[in-house]
Design an enzyme around this catalytic site. Structure first.
Site, short mmCIF file in Angstrom:
data_model
loop_
_atom_site.label_atom_id
_atom_site.label_comp_id
_atom_site.label_asym_id
_atom_site.label_seq_id
_atom_site.Cartn_x
_atom_site.Cartn_y
_atom_site.Cartn_z
N LYS A 71 0.82 -1.21 0.00
CA LYS A 71 0.00 0.00 0.00
C LYS A 71 0.86 1.28 0.00
O LYS A 71 2.09 1.20 0.05
CB LYS A 71 -0.95 -0.02 1.20
CG LYS A 71 -2.03 -1.09 1.07
CD LYS A 71 -2.92 -0.82 -0.14
CE LYS A 71 -4.16 -1.67 -0.22
NZ LYS A 71 -3.98 -3.11 -0.16
C1 PLP Z 1 -10.05 -2.13 -1.63
C2 PLP Z 1 -9.42 -2.88 -0.50
N1 PLP Z 1 -10.11 -3.04 0.64
C3 PLP Z 1 -9.58 -3.68 1.69
C4 PLP Z 1 -8.32 -4.23 1.64
C5 PLP Z 1 -7.81 -5.01 2.81
O1 PLP Z 1 -6.63 -4.55 3.36
P1 PLP Z 1 -5.60 -5.59 4.03
O2 PLP Z 1 -4.88 -6.30 2.95
O3 PLP Z 1 -4.69 -4.68 4.83
O4 PLP Z 1 -6.38 -6.49 4.91
C6 PLP Z 1 -7.56 -4.08 0.49
C7 PLP Z 1 -6.20 -4.66 0.40
O5 PLP Z 1 -5.69 -5.06 -0.58
C8 PLP Z 1 -8.13 -3.40 -0.62
O6 PLP Z 1 -7.45 -3.26 -1.76
#
Ligand code: PLP
Length: 374
Positions: free
Chosen positions: A182
């Protein structure tokens, strides 16, 4: 191989981790997490008690949904998002109602969402796809009109602004992700941001197995032995080790990561705008820090272009398979023709701060060659 995305960490992050491991020796949730929360709040422009760190973006969404909704409630959410958004919703027994997106931004289509309102609709989850928050004014007006909570899935949008205000500095409940690729990473991690003190307290307790007011204790190196639990909780707290990585990344973000991502995305936009077989999404690189670089490949050429790029050592991705097509979410019983069409055209190109302008030009050269030959 030019990778689609990757973590960009340096000796600085390694030093921070070894400080926590070897000097502090406390690896759980403590002073490092508290400092990360404070620094995030200052960066985003909100009060210190409004930022709650957890161990993933998915956990942030899950706890946000649990804090304001009940099993059987419905939430409007675009189908075109990572499955994490849907899983965070269904984990609470809340029903994700899959909506269409606007084809130029891939953010939620409110006209479509309106058709899907029922007496059970209690919230809307706009997803800031490719870092674009969409028309948040319209989303909040829609929510007000229909008495809905707003949970922003801002996993892609850390550091972005909307009308000169940072995402997270205003709004109802905003969830960030700090996973490995990210805009900033803490290894794994995420945060809920809200000025609603009732929601903030619920989320703080729920990240520590529901133990009431444990956060304050842990931040002063204590533990609760006599406590009460009034809600379902999880082991979702962030560790000091991960917070230490996040703190370094946050410092590097404004001077290194943000300008680099913008500079690379600008090259893509300038060069690809000239190719008629490709459509770019609408975006504002003066306001957002792009997390991914999706394009639409027209005339059924997406998969052939994808293979062509792979042969030249260029990795690509597809963000995302629409959730309403997944077995667990109905296996296509709902039809969303715009989303399904976009799914066949979407292609994400390499974008991360480890790439150079030359790398991006190389990708664009290969794409040009593909369209010249076809
Ligand atoms: C649009 C979206 N929502 C939620 C998430 C979830 O985040 P995490 O990977 O930190 O759990 C991601 C991660 O890739 C995402 O791209």
């Amino acid at each position: 191989m030019l990778r689609l995305s990757r973590s960009i960490v340096s000796q600085q992050e390694a030093n921070a981790v070894s400080r926590v491991l070897l000097k502090d020796g406390y690896l759980g949730m403590g002073n490092e997490v508290q400092a990360f929360e404070t620094e995030l709040a200052d960066f985003v422009g909100t009060s210190h008690e409004s930022v709650i760190c957890v161990n993933s973006g998915t956990a942030a969404l899950h706890l946000a949904v649990q804090a304001v909704l009940n099993p059987g409630d419905e939430i409007l959410v675009q189908s075109l998002t990572y499955v994490a958004s849907f899983q965070a919703i269904s984990a609470v027994g809340v029903v994700p109602i899959a909506c269409e997106v606007l084809p130029d931004s891939l953010t939620i289509d409110l006209d479509d969402a309106k058709q899907r309102l029922t007496a059970r609709t209690k919230a809307i989850m706009p997803v800031h796809y490719a870092s674009n928050p969409g028309d948040l004014d319209a989303i909040y007006a829609f929510a007000k009109e229909h008495n809905l909570r707003v949970i922003e899935d801002a996993a892609h949008a850390f550091g972005c602004t909307y009308q000169n205000h940072k995402i997270g500095s205003f709004g109802d409940i905003i969830c960030f992700s700090f996973d490995g690729i990210k805009n900033i990473t803490s290894g794994e991690g995420g945060a809920v941001v809200t000025t609603d003190s009732i929601v903030a307290e619920k989320v703080k307790d729920a990240r520590l197995l529901g133990v009431e007011k444990d956060t304050q204790k842990r931040f002063s190196n204590e533990r609760s032995w006599e406590f009460d639990v009034t809600q379902q909780g999880y082991r979702y707290h962030l560790s000091n080790v991960f917070a230490a990585i996040g703190r370094v990344q946050l410092k590097r973000f404004p001077t290194e990561f943000a300008p680099k991502r913008i500079a690379l995305a600008k090259v893509y936009r300038t060069r690809l705008a000239k190719i008629s077989g490709i459509q770019l999404l609408s975006t504002d690189l003066g306001a957002i820090i792009p997390h991914i670089q999706p394009i639409l490949v027209l005339q059924g050429q997406r998969d052939r272009l994808r293979q062509f790029l792979v042969k030249q050592g260029i990795q690509t991705g597809i963000h995302y398979k629409p959730n309403h097509l997944l077995t667990y979410y109905g296996g296509g019983k709902t039809q969303l023709p715009i989303t399904e069409q976009l799914y066949n055209e979407l292609l994400s190109l390499p974008l991360h701060p480890g790439l150079t302008i030359d790398d991006i030009n190389q990708v664009c050269d290969v794409i040009n060659r593909f369209f010249n030959e076809n």
